[in-house]
Design an enzyme around this catalytic site. Structure first.
Site, short mmCIF file in Angstrom:
data_model
loop_
_atom_site.label_atom_id
_atom_site.label_comp_id
_atom_site.label_asym_id
_atom_site.label_seq_id
_atom_site.Cartn_x
_atom_site.Cartn_y
_atom_site.Cartn_z
N THR A 137 0.86 -1.18 0.00
CA THR A 137 0.00 0.00 0.00
C THR A 137 0.90 1.23 0.00
O THR A 137 2.08 1.15 0.31
CB THR A 137 -0.92 0.04 1.24
N ASP A 138 0.33 2.37 -0.34
CA ASP A 138 1.10 3.59 -0.39
C ASP A 138 1.55 4.01 1.01
O ASP A 138 0.96 3.62 2.03
CB ASP A 138 0.28 4.72 -1.02
N LYS A 139 2.58 4.83 1.06
CA LYS A 139 3.15 5.29 2.32
C LYS A 139 2.09 5.83 3.26
O LYS A 139 2.06 5.49 4.46
CB LYS A 139 4.20 6.37 2.03
N THR A 141 -1.14 5.36 3.29
CA THR A 141 -2.32 4.52 3.48
C THR A 141 -2.05 3.60 4.65
O THR A 141 -1.04 2.89 4.67
CB THR A 141 -2.62 3.69 2.22
N ARG A 237 -7.34 5.82 -5.44
CA ARG A 237 -7.08 7.25 -5.56
C ARG A 237 -7.38 7.73 -6.99
O ARG A 237 -8.00 8.79 -7.18
CB ARG A 237 -5.62 7.56 -5.19
#
Length: 305
Positions: A137-139, A141, A237
């Site tokens: 997952t993104d930083k 998130t 997103r």
């Protein structure tokens, strides 16, 4: 190096090279196999080919498997929140602000650094920088990630992701008022040709499907639950921005006039999959972090609701 040879029989003729090798070496991810092909570690009839090469009857495939690199990651006690762990898998609740794996810009403080401290038995399929990492997952998130502790578990979990049988449900706060209670966004996602740091909806992209339903409405915002059918980079997103409801706080796809949160308001709250050893379905759920819930309460209690 370990050398492997595969002779192509009639029934496999016409199959992609990377698929053939995956069938013969299921413990190795297709991504790793494709990299070996590109690096020249896999030859067909002593010739370099592309991963999408269609094999022919009597082709001779030679695999010079490179020696695994020693892990050179600093193990750090990052006090990871482990939700579940057994001999095959580990479920961690990643905090917002933590990068999943090391890179030049962030060699320490990542989830992988913490995992290396927590346990030594992680799958090596994704190489030295991403041991055990099945998905990411993104930083900014927060939420659940599954980690493989051996190669057999890794292959099983990746196959489930490919088959779209893993349940991944996220909670997101988005801009605007969504009038309908649920919906599906089916729009392919690919790299933005102008800004290569961004993804976008494009006909040249890969299939991407996100299902969403409304959890709570506010005057200027909507709390939505998004379930991934596919797992493209930045999928939620990009898809929510595509339908005109970008995530609150999103610095890349959001509005300039947004609530300052330090990143997108997005939490991976539910994760379900078939356990690679028991073949039983397991599911885990965690509440959003405190800052996420504080923001929701502020919006909920606003006079503008």
């Amino acid at each position: 190096m370990e050398v492997n040879r595969i002779e192509i029989e009639e029934e496999l003729a016409g199959t992609r090279l990377d698929r053939v090798i995956t069938m013969n070496r299921p413990e190795i991810s297709r991504t790793q196999i494709q990299q070996w092909i590109k690096d020249g570690n896999i030859l067909v009839n002593d010739q370099a080919v592309k991963p999408n090469y269609r094999v022919r009857e009597n082709d001779c495939i030679v695999i010079d498997e490179p020696e695994p690199e020693e892990l050179n990651i600093i193990a750090e006690d990052l006090n990871l929140e482990i939700i579940y762990e057994d001999q095959d898998v580990l479920i961690v609740n990643k905090p917002r602000g933590m990068v999943v794996h090391p890179a030049k810009a962030h060699a320490s403080g990542t989830l992988v650094n913490g995992l290396m401290y927590h346990c030594k038995d992680l799958s090596g399929i994704n190489g030295v920088l991403r041991p055990g990492i099945v998905h990411r997952t993104d930083k900014d998130t927060s939420g659940l990630l599954m980690v493989a502790k051996n190669d057999i578990a890794h292959v099983s979990l990746v196959d489930q992701l490919v088959e779209k049988s893993v349940k991944r449900v996220y909670l997101a706060l988005v801009h605007g008022h969504i009038p309908h209670n649920n919906g599906t966004i089916d729009a392919p996602i690919g790299r933005d040709e102008i800004d290569r740091q961004k993804m976008t909806v494009t006909e040249r992209g890969k299939d991407a499907v996100t299902h969403f339903k409304i959890v709570e409405r506010f005057k200027d915002y909507t709390l939505v639950e998004c379930e991934l059918e596919t797992g493209r980079t930045h999928q939620i997103r990009v898809h929510m921005e595509y339908i005109g409801h970008p995530l609150v706080g999103d610095p890349k796809y959001g509005l300039k006039n947004t609530i300052p949160f330090g990143g997108q308001v997005l939490h991976a709250g539910t994760l379900g999959f078939t356990h690679p050893r028991t073949n039983e379905y397991v599911e885990f759920t965690v509440e959003p972090p405190e800052d996420f819930q504080t923001l929701l309460n502020e919006v909920r209690n606003s006079v503008d609701k």
